[in-house]
Motif scaffolding. Structure first.
Motif, short mmCIF file in Angstrom:
data_model
loop_
_atom_site.label_atom_id
_atom_site.label_comp_id
_atom_site.label_asym_id
_atom_site.label_seq_id
_atom_site.Cartn_x
_atom_site.Cartn_y
_atom_site.Cartn_z
N VAL A 150 0.88 -1.16 0.00
CA VAL A 150 0.00 0.00 0.00
C VAL A 150 0.92 1.20 0.00
CG1 VAL A 150 -1.75 1.31 1.27
CG2 VAL A 150 -1.83 -1.21 1.25
N TYR A 151 0.75 2.09 -0.98
CA TYR A 151 1.65 3.21 -1.19
C TYR A 151 1.07 4.50 -0.62
CZ TYR A 151 4.05 -0.04 -4.19
OH TYR A 151 4.71 -1.15 -4.66
N LYS A 152 1.80 5.11 0.32
CA LYS A 152 1.41 6.41 0.86
C LYS A 152 1.65 7.46 -0.21
CE LYS A 152 2.59 7.41 5.09
NZ LYS A 152 3.39 7.55 6.35
N ILE A 153 0.63 8.29 -0.44
CA ILE A 153 0.65 9.22 -1.57
C ILE A 153 0.09 10.57 -1.13
CG2 ILE A 153 -1.63 8.47 -2.36
CD1 ILE A 153 -0.67 8.74 -5.23
N ASN A 154 0.54 11.62 -1.80
CA ASN A 154 -0.04 12.94 -1.55
C ASN A 154 -0.74 13.42 -2.83
OD1 ASN A 154 1.85 14.69 -3.16
ND2 ASN A 154 3.35 13.91 -1.68
N GLY A 155 -1.50 14.47 -2.70
CA GLY A 155 -2.29 14.97 -3.82
C GLY A 155 -1.46 15.43 -5.01
N LEU A 156 -0.32 16.04 -4.76
CA LEU A 156 0.52 16.52 -5.86
C LEU A 156 1.08 15.36 -6.68
CD1 LEU A 156 2.54 19.50 -4.33
CD2 LEU A 156 0.64 19.58 -5.94
N GLN A 157 1.50 14.29 -6.01
CA GLN A 157 2.00 13.12 -6.74
C GLN A 157 0.93 12.57 -7.66
OE1 GLN A 157 3.03 10.98 -3.10
NE2 GLN A 157 5.09 10.67 -3.94
#
Length: 179
Positions: A50-57
């Motif tokens: 499960v990959y932690k992601i932010n909105g910009l990515q």
């Protein structure tokens, strides 16, 4: 009698476990914690992570696709609008959308991981936003994804399925359109 009642209430309160207020990462087993990794690139993603992601990515990645769907969801959701992951995958495949499955927390993650899925799983990185409360970092993530100021507060809930064309938001729905 009053002391016994208070003691009883304290024992009950200690055995309760609240879920959903924060990202619930601390409540995961060591095995489930090991599956959570920070996203470095969208290439060669493992279906067991499960990959932690932010909105910009995600916003940047959406630019690579003519049509994409971002489904932001809560693990273990029992609402009439929450479907098995395979439903979103089948819809996306049939209609030629790139699908991004994004959890808004880690509580009940095993219910999501156990589902058969052919797309990588992502989770909003609350640490990136320096926020503990799920409602706040989810709002920041979605605002960033949609190009709004982080702290913008929306009035009406429109849904959790975001349709994009070449990185630009087309519509937000509560449920998949009828075919």
């Amino acid at each position: 009698m009053k002391k016994i009642f208070i003691l009883f209430i304290l024992i009950i309160a200690q055995s309760c476990q609240m879920r959903g207020l924060t990202n619930d990462f601390g409540k995961l087993s060591a095995n489930d914690k090991a599956k959570i990794v920070k996203l470095k690139t969208f290439e060669n993603l493992n279906l067991n992570s499960v990959y932690k992601i932010n909105g910009l990515q995600l916003k940047e990645e959406l630019l690579k696709y003519n049509n994409a769907i971002v489904y932001e969801f809560t693990n273990g959701c029992t609402s009439e609008f929450c479907r098995p992951l395979s439903v979103y995958e089948n819809f996306a495949e049939k209609h030629h959308y790139k699908l991004f499955l994004v959890m808004n927390g880690f509580g009940a993650i095993e219910e999501t991981i156990e589902q058969r899925h052919n797309q990588p799983l992502f989770a909003i990185d609350g640490d990136y936003y320096h926020k503990w409360f799920r409602a706040t970092y989810t709002r920041y993530f979605l605002n960033e994804l949609l190009g709004k100021p982080l702290k913008t507060k929306e009035g009406e809930y429109l849904g959790s399925i975001y349709f994009f064309t070449k990185g630009k938001l087309d519509k937000i729905l509560m449920d998949l359109p009828n075919e």
